[in-house]
Design an enzyme around this catalytic site. Structure first.
Site: not given
Ligand code: SIN
Length: 308
Positions: A16, A94
């Site tokens: 993200t 994640d």
């Molecule tokens: C995030 O980074 O918060 C969710 C997406 C991911 O883990 O790549």
């Protein structure tokens, strides 16, 4: 006397922190892993002596063992450079804690290896990525800092304790009972615990072909759990099974029977807890080894590396 190294290498893997959405108020409908790591670094004011390298560009829910091996190799390379103070990895939140534990077990570096990410995409009104990246670089440049760390929300967590505990809030990580190692405040570190240390396995022990890594799966114990799940995983080639047990790592009687059969076929079993905090407290005469305070996901990494 030699000057201490100051260069920090930032390795991008997506997430993200590198995500983009159609408009600044969209915090969930974005696409992760879009912005190049060099651009993420350029967006943070006053960062100096930084090198950026793109190792992967993915949503961390899709993390692979091949990407892990490549990342570990690039981290080992840069950490081995005399001119490098530390390495920062930008990563999706994640599976950040799994990658952190993997890197800790493989590298256990004597320099800081700092993972960071963001809960809001780079395009968001309330983007937390730039501050997290700034804080991560601060920690990577801190004399005496060592080990694999997660720096998010102004807190410094050790790879072992770090857990993502919230799916949406910006303050999504904590270290459970242990608490954080330190806080980062206005570019300064306030440390309250020792840096993590350990015995590294070494990148060279990881098979180059990720398909050759031992298959280890997680089975959750729950109401109505079925022996067939365990037996199917064994038939599919699992060499290890991590049990996300109830409470203190207890198992449904159905699973217990199936695991005895699996064990007789040479499958290794490791018992963890599906509770959100704490550890499995081992007792004399326990049938299955306990994963202590490792989450089921980290216990899976642990068992896989053990089987190597
Ligand atoms: C995030 O980074 O918060 C969710 C997406 C991911 O883990 O790549």
């Amino acid at each position: 006397m030699q000057n201490p190294p100051t260069t920090v290498v930032v390795l991008g893997t997506g997430g993200t922190i590198a995500g983009t959405a159609g408009h600044a108020l969209d915090n969930v409908g974005y696409t992760a892993g879009q912005v190049a790591v060099a651009q993420l670094v350029a967006a943070v004011p006053s960062l100096q002596a930084i090198e950026a390298e793109q190792v992967a560009q993915l949503d961390s829910k899709d993390m692979t063992h091949a990407a892990w091996r490549e990342l570990a190799a690039r981290c080992a390379h840069h950490l081995g450079r005399r001119d490098v103070a530390g390495v920062v990895v930008t990563h999706g939140t994640d599976t950040l804690e799994e990658t952190a534990w993997f890197l800790h077990r493989v590298l256990a570096p004597a320099k800081p290896l700092v993972l960071t990410g963001a809960m809001r995409p780079a395009t968001a009104l309330q983007s937390d990525g730039p501050q997290n990246l700034f804080d991560a670089v601060t920690v990577a440049r801190t004399p005496g800092a060592r080990g694999v760390l997660g720096v998010l929300g102004g807190q410094v967590h050790g790879a072992r304790e770090l857990r993502k505990t919230h799916p949406y809030r910006i303050d999504a990580f904590d270290s459970g009972d242990a608490g954080p190692i330190a806080w980062v405040e206005e570019g300064r570190l306030r440390r309250i615990r020792d840096w993590p240390a350990g015995d590294p396995i070494g990148v060279e022990r990881l098979p180059a072909d990720a398909g050759a890594w031992p298959v280890v799966e997680i089975v959750t114990s729950h109401a109505g759990a079925r022996a067939a799940t365990v037996l199917a995983l064994c038939d599919a080639g699992a060499r290890g099974l991590v049990i996300a047990g109830t409470g203190n790592g207890t198992l449904h009687a159905e699973l217990e029977q199936a695991l005895l059969q699996a064990q007789a076929r040479g499958v290794r079993v490791l018992r963890s807890t599906r509770t959100r905090a704490g550890r499995v407290v081992a007792a004399d005469g326990d049938r299955w080894a306990a994963a202590d305070d490792l989450t089921p996901e980290k216990a899976r990494v642990e068992l896989m590396l053990t089987l190597l």
